[in-house]
Write a protein that holds these residues in place. Sequence first.
Motif, PDB file in Angstrom:
ATOM      1  N   GLU A   1      -1.829 -50.218 -89.014  1.00 33.67           N
ATOM      2  CA  GLU A   1      -3.236 -49.882 -89.074  1.00 33.67           C
ATOM      3  C   GLU A   1      -3.653 -49.187 -87.795  1.00 33.67           C
ATOM      4  O   GLU A   1      -3.160 -49.474 -86.723  1.00 33.67           O
ATOM      5  N   PRO A   2      -4.614 -48.260 -87.852  1.00 35.28           N
ATOM      6  CA  PRO A   2      -5.126 -47.643 -86.649  1.00 35.28           C
ATOM      7  C   PRO A   2      -5.779 -48.691 -85.767  1.00 35.28           C
ATOM      8  O   PRO A   2      -6.167 -49.755 -86.215  1.00 35.28           O
ATOM      9  N   VAL A   3      -5.938 -48.354 -84.488  1.00 37.46           N
ATOM     10  CA  VAL A   3      -6.533 -49.290 -83.556  1.00 37.46           C
ATOM     11  C   VAL A   3      -7.872 -49.757 -84.065  1.00 37.46           C
ATOM     12  O   VAL A   3      -8.678 -48.969 -84.521  1.00 37.46           O
TER      13      VAL A   3
ATOM     14  N   ALA B   1      -1.021 -52.909 -79.900  1.00 35.20           N
ATOM     15  CA  ALA B   1      -1.088 -54.208 -80.570  1.00 35.20           C
ATOM     16  C   ALA B   1      -1.201 -55.346 -79.566  1.00 35.20           C
ATOM     17  O   ALA B   1      -1.700 -56.425 -79.891  1.00 35.20           O
ATOM     18  N   ALA B   2      -0.749 -55.123 -78.328  1.00 34.67           N
ATOM     19  CA  ALA B   2      -0.804 -56.163 -77.302  1.00 34.67           C
ATOM     20  C   ALA B   2      -2.192 -56.308 -76.686  1.00 34.67           C
ATOM     21  O   ALA B   2      -2.459 -57.297 -75.986  1.00 34.67           O
ATOM     22  N   LEU B   3      -3.090 -55.349 -76.926  1.00 39.93           N
ATOM     23  CA  LEU B   3      -4.455 -55.460 -76.402  1.00 39.93           C
ATOM     24  C   LEU B   3      -5.218 -56.531 -77.165  1.00 39.93           C
ATOM     25  O   LEU B   3      -5.070 -56.674 -78.378  1.00 39.93           O
ATOM     26  N   ASP B   4      -6.057 -57.273 -76.456  1.00 41.11           N
ATOM     27  CA  ASP B   4      -6.831 -58.309 -77.133  1.00 41.11           C
ATOM     28  C   ASP B   4      -7.965 -57.676 -77.935  1.00 41.11           C
ATOM     29  O   ASP B   4      -8.402 -56.551 -77.667  1.00 41.11           O
ATOM     30  N   GLN B   5      -8.436 -58.406 -78.937  1.00 41.75           N
ATOM     31  CA  GLN B   5      -9.440 -57.866 -79.848  1.00 41.75           C
ATOM     32  C   GLN B   5     -10.743 -57.548 -79.137  1.00 41.75           C
ATOM     33  O   GLN B   5     -11.426 -56.571 -79.482  1.00 41.75           O
ATOM     34  N   ALA B   6     -11.095 -58.323 -78.118  1.00 43.66           N
ATOM     35  CA  ALA B   6     -12.338 -58.057 -77.380  1.00 43.66           C
ATOM     36  C   ALA B   6     -12.283 -56.684 -76.706  1.00 43.66           C
ATOM     37  O   ALA B   6     -13.274 -55.940 -76.689  1.00 43.66           O
TER      38      ALA B   6
END
Length: 250
Positions: free
Chosen positions: A27-29, A156-161
Amino acid sequence: MKRSRTLAATAGAAALALSLVACGSDEPVGGTEDAVPDPSLSAPTATPSEGMSGGMETGGMETGGMETGGMSGDMDPAAMLVGPGCGDYAEANPEGAGSVDGMAQDPVATAAGNNPLLTQLTAAVSGQLNPEVDLVDDLNGAEDITVFAPVDEAFAALDQATLDTLGSPEGAQTLTDVLTYHVVTTPVDPQAPEGDYDTLVGEQLSVTGSGDDITVDADGENPASVVCGGVQTANATVYLVDAVLMPSGT
């Protein structure tokens, strides 16, 4: 209104990036399932009222160093490859627009859009993550740049916030700064990559090591290792990296 920011070398110049390991996500970011990367996407960036001074349409970037920012003559696109993941990448993408040979035919943003390993980066630079930030035309129109391109697993390693912030209207400038921190205004020689380089965001980016052990932004909070570098596009040298780099203050 979409922000138009020209990517050019100013008194400090600025940054961006690409990818070469297994995809962390299809999925895109930001998780929009229907945001499929489109190689023909158009472009610029985000400083709401300022834009980047010295725009490319008024003279382009001043470049120096080796002449590998894009293919010329009969150069073999694989001749300059460095990094531990190049063999796996070539095996997984032996032909087509996303292969090493295929990427050499297109300008950098289009080449990234054709690469199945760079869907998250493509979404980030094409307005799919944040409609206010679209850098495709500026990147495709640049000359002899270097892009340190985070692979899908890096995003993908970036947090959702963090992703939510980068995708918000208030986060448009931050996203622009993050992306342009990955773009160096001159070619970085795969055979001698060490040095401090000016980026499009106006900060310098350090590169250390060589061969299969190259580190980008080693002194930063989230340094990246080169998975495969020296990938040529029509106007850029690309290093696929395993982390999203962050400029100071982000």
